[in-house]
Design a protein around this motif. Structure first.
Motif, PDB file in Angstrom:
ATOM      1  N   VAL A 408      34.833  52.243  48.313  1.00  0.00           N
ATOM      2  CA  VAL A 408      35.397  51.764  47.053  1.00  0.00           C
ATOM      3  C   VAL A 408      34.625  52.401  45.906  1.00  0.00           C
ATOM      4  N   PHE A 410      34.174  52.554  41.711  1.00  0.00           N
ATOM      5  CA  PHE A 410      34.500  51.784  40.497  1.00  0.00           C
ATOM      6  C   PHE A 410      33.488  52.085  39.405  1.00  0.00           C
ATOM      7  N   ARG A 424      37.715  44.241  42.015  1.00  0.00           N
ATOM      8  CA  ARG A 424      39.171  44.091  42.153  1.00  0.00           C
ATOM      9  C   ARG A 424      39.781  45.480  42.371  1.00  0.00           C
ATOM     10  N   ILE A 425      40.597  45.608  43.405  1.00  0.00           N
ATOM     11  CA  ILE A 425      41.173  46.908  43.756  1.00  0.00           C
ATOM     12  C   ILE A 425      42.350  47.213  42.822  1.00  0.00           C
ATOM     13  N   THR A 426      42.355  48.445  42.283  1.00  0.00           N
ATOM     14  CA  THR A 426      43.428  48.837  41.369  1.00  0.00           C
ATOM     15  C   THR A 426      44.293  49.958  41.933  1.00  0.00           C
ATOM     16  N   GLY A 435      38.592  50.645  42.114  1.00  0.00           N
ATOM     17  CA  GLY A 435      38.599  49.259  41.642  1.00  0.00           C
ATOM     18  C   GLY A 435      37.867  49.092  40.339  1.00  0.00           C
TER      19      GLY A 435
END
Ligand code: SAH
Ligand code: SF4
Ligand code: F3S
Length: 438
Positions: A408, A410, A424-426, A435
């Motif tokens: 991930v 970010f 929070r994953i986008t 994220g």
């Protein structure tokens, strides 16, 4: 004091990655610092894999290329380690006059001595197996590496002799490390700031089964989970036939155990599994998958598949695709069967045209891309807990692994490296997630 440079290229599986880390650590004592540039190195080591034929070719080609660095006037040691070294031994020294050292998979402890000899111009090959308890004291530890996630070897070798596989021949007999040594090592790592351990072996879930007085693998996981400071535990690789109910239960009640498992099926057809000598059926495999899904909702699976095994029919192949539909792997490593010398499958009649094998591989990979997408897309909008391990892909980004094993990336401050952060994953990419910190 570092006075020399060491360049290592690593092929194959995590055992080799782990061995390369050990080699760097051992040769630091001899004054070698790691470098990413072969041309300036005083020593070049290829840590090789022979699991498929192509991998071997790659090594020969790579050696031929690297040779250009060994010019007159430059004292450069060239060494081959790992599974091709184990398989070919002295023969490599005979074939390649510029090669100095061949180091087998059980002989890493001899490397410092071999390198000192090579510095004086001695050529040497060491590939004898040590298939007894002496090996338990020959697990050189890795020093001076500060990372948040580290491998811990729990067992070595493999006794399964799947009919296609060279590993038992190049890694020797299965041996489990003493649990006391493993636990001491994990505690030491925790003390150094490591937050995640990956228990490592060709077949970790048969850990301890052949040794009196040692825990079983599920018991070992529970003991490791008690070590404070270690917050996440993973393991690789597990063999489906040794996936016991006790181990499955760990996924239900050991929260530190990550929600991802690598469980190679190899094929979805009972006829092929039997020829492969895997010791389980399609149904018993799927039964274990179903149990895992029920004790740990949201668990994700990765796996390995071989296509084009000798005699694999269209129906056998369709059975593999339907197994994939039932399991729904988040990631799958797929290989075209490659006959290996000395294995049982090498004697089978391998009459499938290459074109057919490649077409099957394409179809399988296409299905897998769809599954990866279908599994990852729904993460968009949800919050995952990430162990931040370093800088991200783009400037200003940091990066780490989610519980399910996905990378991930970010935006965030590098001060967060080393901690667990909710993200929070986008966006979902084929190999990673994007994220934002919550
Ligand atoms: N110990 C691990 C795997 C080791 S080899 C296990 O049992 O799962 C990694 C993968 O390489 C295997 O899972 C298999 O899918 C693949 N492989 C091994 N031998 C192969 C061969 N001869 N041809 C093609 N793929 C092979
Ligand atoms: Fe090879 Fe089978 Fe052993 Fe895995 S379990 S390393 S595939 S022989
Ligand atoms: Fe390759 Fe040896 Fe690993 S053959 S897969 S590096 S055990």
């Amino acid at each position: 004091m570092f006075t020399k440079l060491l360049y290592i290229e690593t092929f194959g599986c995590q055992m080799n990655v782990n061995d390369s880390e050990r080699i760097v650590s051992m040769l630091a004592d001899l004054g070698y610092a790691p470098t990413n540039e072969a041309a300036v190195a005083d020593m070049i080591l290829l840590n090789t894999c022979s699991v498929r034929g192509g991998a071997e070719e790659k090594v020969y080609n790579r050696l031929a290329n690297l040779r250009i660095y060994k010019r007159d006037g430059k004292q450069q040691i060239i060494a081959v380690g790992g599974c091709v070294a184990q398989q070919e031994g002295e023969e490599l020294l005979r074939k390649l006059p510029y090669l100095d050292l061949v180091i087998g998979t059980h002989n890493l402890h001899l490397l410092p001595d071999m390198v000192r000899g090579a510095e004086r111009g001695e050529r040497r090959s060491e590939t004898s197996f040590i298939d007894n308890d002496q090996r338990l004291d020959l697990f050189p530890s890795i020093k001076g590496e500060s990372r948040l996630s580290r491998f811990v070897t729990v067992m070595q070798g493999c006794d399964n002799f799947c009919s296609y596989c060279i590993v038992p021949f190049v890694r020797g007999r299965e041996i489990s490390r003493r649990s006391a040594d493993i636990l001491t090592e994990v505690a030491q790592l925790a003390y150094e700031g490591v937050r995640e351990v990956i228990l490592l072996g060709q077949n970790v879930n048969s850990y301890g089964l052949k040794t009196v007085g040692e825990p079983t693998f599920p018991e070992l996981i529970r003991q490791v989970a008690e070590i404070s400071g270690i917050d996440r535990i993973r393991f690789t690789t597990s063999h489906p036939k040794d996936m016991s109910d006790e181990l499955i239960a760990c996924f239900g009640d050991v929260p530190k155990l990550a929600g991802q498992i690598h469980l190679p099926a190899q094929s979805g057809s009972d006829a092929v599994l039997k020829l492969m000598g895997r010791g389980y059926t399609r149904d018993s495999y799927l039964d274990k998958v179903a149990k895992l899904k029920s004790v740990r909702p949201g668990i994700v699976f990765t796996g390995d598949i071989i296509v084009g095994f000798p005699g694999e029919t269209d129906d056998d192949f369709e059975a593999t695709l339907s197994l994939m539909e039932e399991v729904r792997y988040i990631d799958l490593f797929s290989f075209v069967y490659s006959p290996r010398p000395g294995t049982k499958a090498a004697e089978l009649h391998d009459d499938l045209p290459k074109k057919v094998k490649m077409a099957r591989l394409d179809r399988l990979m296409e299905l897998q891309r769809r599954h990866t997408r279908d599994i990852c897309q729904p993460y968009i909008g949800s919050v995952v807990n990430v162990l931040v391990e370093g800088e991200g892909k783009l400037p200003g980004q940091i990066s780490g692994k989610a519980d399910i094993g996905r990378i991930v990336n970010f935006s965030g401050d590098s001060a967060l490296i080393g901690s667990f952060v909710d993200v929070r994953i986008t966006k979902a990419y084929p190999n990673s997630l994007l994220g934002e910190r919550v």
